[in-house]
Design an enzyme around this catalytic site. Structure first.
Site, short mmCIF file in Angstrom:
data_model
loop_
_atom_site.label_atom_id
_atom_site.label_comp_id
_atom_site.label_asym_id
_atom_site.label_seq_id
_atom_site.Cartn_x
_atom_site.Cartn_y
_atom_site.Cartn_z
N LYS A 138 0.04 0.64 9.77
CA LYS A 138 1.25 0.36 10.29
C LYS A 138 1.38 0.52 11.92
CE LYS A 138 2.67 3.74 7.72
NZ LYS A 138 3.39 4.77 7.04
N ASP A 168 4.50 10.42 2.56
CA ASP A 168 5.87 10.27 2.47
C ASP A 168 6.19 9.91 0.88
OD1 ASP A 168 4.57 7.83 2.59
OD2 ASP A 168 5.93 6.83 4.06
C1 BGC Z 1 0.36 4.22 4.07
C2 BGC Z 1 0.71 5.15 3.21
C3 BGC Z 1 2.14 5.28 3.07
C4 BGC Z 1 2.81 3.98 3.26
C5 BGC Z 1 4.40 4.33 3.32
C6 BGC Z 1 1.00 2.91 4.39
O1 BGC Z 1 0.69 2.30 5.47
O2 BGC Z 1 -1.19 4.28 4.23
O3 BGC Z 1 0.09 6.30 3.24
O4 BGC Z 1 2.92 5.99 2.19
O5 BGC Z 1 2.45 3.19 4.43
O6 BGC Z 1 4.57 4.69 4.51
#
Ligand code: BGC
Length: 429
Positions: free
Chosen positions: A111, A147
């Site tokens: 992200k 989360d």
């Molecule tokens: C992460 C997860 C997270 C999800 C939602 C993903 O990019 O790898 O750990 O739960 O985003 O936030």
């Protein structure tokens, strides 16, 4: 498929004051949370948000954790909490290999984060190190939480059949309660453990190659983490706008849109924001929104163009909802088969802007799940601030389990003592 060391969902008897940290997007939050048993409520007493500027998201890890420590310290000061040691839940929404509830090794950033020196390291250690120089707050017990887990746990306090947590926001992911005997990396035969599926990484072995389009491949190539988190790049808010932009550019170059004239803005990566998709798909005013948004992006958008743009948005968001539904149906069926049931009734705690803000995403997802998992009757519970309150809930449940097992040991001790005394009396007789 990562064990989380969360062994139970709430039973409604949890209570107490907690601190929660939440890092997973462009903001970092600190929260003071109270779990009130009588009302079965998780109350947010107060909270503070600190923005994470892009140079910190992409800079050295030390700088990120110093920033977190400074924000936490400021909050504790403002709340007169310094000197107190509240149990702390840390929602860290990235894939982590958890060694225990308080030991969590970052596997990789996702992200848009890419801080150096954190992948492969224990996040709790980095947090403790960043906090130690100031010495004015001693973090006691820490529970690390994804989360999705926070979402499941905070919904679980309201609805105790909530055993799945799902996020469709900037990123996407889900967790669910698995039978411990099936969790190879953890010892034990009885009970359950929450598994963080990290389904965003589905397809990284090439298994989605058949359904990836040329647009998906471009999004992946231009991302900070090419080759990984393939499924997430077809589904989540960080990427959907970019997929739409690439389709619009292609249609324009093929002379099917905007009189064949692209603009600099339309050619600029990430200029078509994911929230535009929701605005354009709105039932009332969506076509006008399309015209306004595209005009602001410098192309000449006529009435026919607006319809076509809306069709592109609908296609991309529907695909996302259906892919998510396929994954969710698989998880629900897994739980059903684990329990050898013909019919499973369960609840999914959900959070994330794509799910909450898009006008028909949730409807489409739910309809597809019904189609793909007819043996599962799923209730969807939208989580309010799951990643903040859920971290406190995980900590509260861990404390309840620790207390229960201490009480059990003590009462075992008493039974043993009584048994010994009885045996001694019998021998004397
Ligand atoms: C992460 C997860 C997270 C999800 C939602 C993903 O990019 O790898 O750990 O739960 O985003 O936030």
């Amino acid at each position: 498929m990562l064990p989380t060391f969360v062994r139970a969902t709430p039973d409604g008897t949890e209570k107490g004051d907690y601190l929660a940290l939440d890092l997973g997007g462009t903001n970092f939050r600190v929260l003071h949370v109270r779990v009130v048993e009588e009302q079965q409520k998780v109350l947010k007493m107060d909270s503070q948000i600190c923005a994470i500027p892009q140079e910190i998201m992409l800079g050295p890890g030390e700088q990120l954790f110093d920033h977190i420590a400074a924000c936490l310290s400021e909050f504790l000061d403002s709340q007169n909490l310094k000197g107190k040691t509240l149990p702390l839940g840390f929602t860290f929404s990235f894939p982590c290999e958890q060694k225990d509830i308080d030991k969590s090794i970052l596997i990789r950033w996702t992200k848009g984060f890419n801080c150096s020196g954190v992948e492969g390291e224990d996040v709790v250690r980095l947090l403790r190190e960043a906090l130690s120089p100031s010495q004015d707050y001693d973090i006691g017990s820490v529970a690390m939480v994804n989360d999705t887990v926070g979402t499941m746990m905070s919904c679980g306090y309201r609805d105790q059949s909530c055993e799945i947590g799902m996020i469709i926001g900037t990123g996407t992911n889900a967790c669910y309660m698995e039978e411990i005997k099936n969790v190879k990396r953890v010892e034990g035969e009885d009970g359950r453990m929450c598994i963080n599926t990290e389904w965003g990484g589905f397809g990284d072995d090439g298994s989605l190659r058949d359904v990836q389009t040329e647009f998906d491949l471009t999004v992946d190539r231009n991302s900070l983490n090419p080759g990984v988190h393939t499924f997430e790049k077809m589904i989540s808010g960080m990427y959907l706008g970019e997929v739409v932009r690439l389709v619009l550019v292609k249609l324009t170059e093929d002379k099917l849109l905007f009189d064949g004239q692209v603009s600099d803005a339309l050619l600029t990566p990430d200029r078509f924001e994911t929230r535009f998709i929701s605005e354009i798909e709105e039932e009332d005013g969506g076509l006008q929104n399309a015209q306004d948004i595209l005009t602001a992006l410098g192309v000449s958008c006529g009435p026919v163009d607006s319809h076509l743009v809306r069709l592109v948005c609908d296609t991309v968001s529907s695909r996302s909802a259906r892919l998510c539904a396929a994954a969710l149906a698989t998880v629900a069926n897994r739980i059903r088969l684990n329990r050898r049931l013909d019919h499973l009734k369960t609840t999914v705690g959900v959070d994330g802007t794509v799910y909450k803000k898009h006008p028909n995403f949730s409807e489409e997802l739910q309809a597809t799940v019904r189609l793909l998992a007819p043996g599962c009757d799923i209730t969807f519970l939208v989580s309010e601030d799951g990643s903040g309150k859920g971290a406190a809930m995980v900590t509260a449940v861990a404390q309840r389990l620790a207390l229960q097992s201490r009480l059990l040991e003590d009462s075992d001790g008493e039974v043993d003592d009584e048994e010994e005394e009885e045996e001694e009396e019998e021998e004397e007789d």
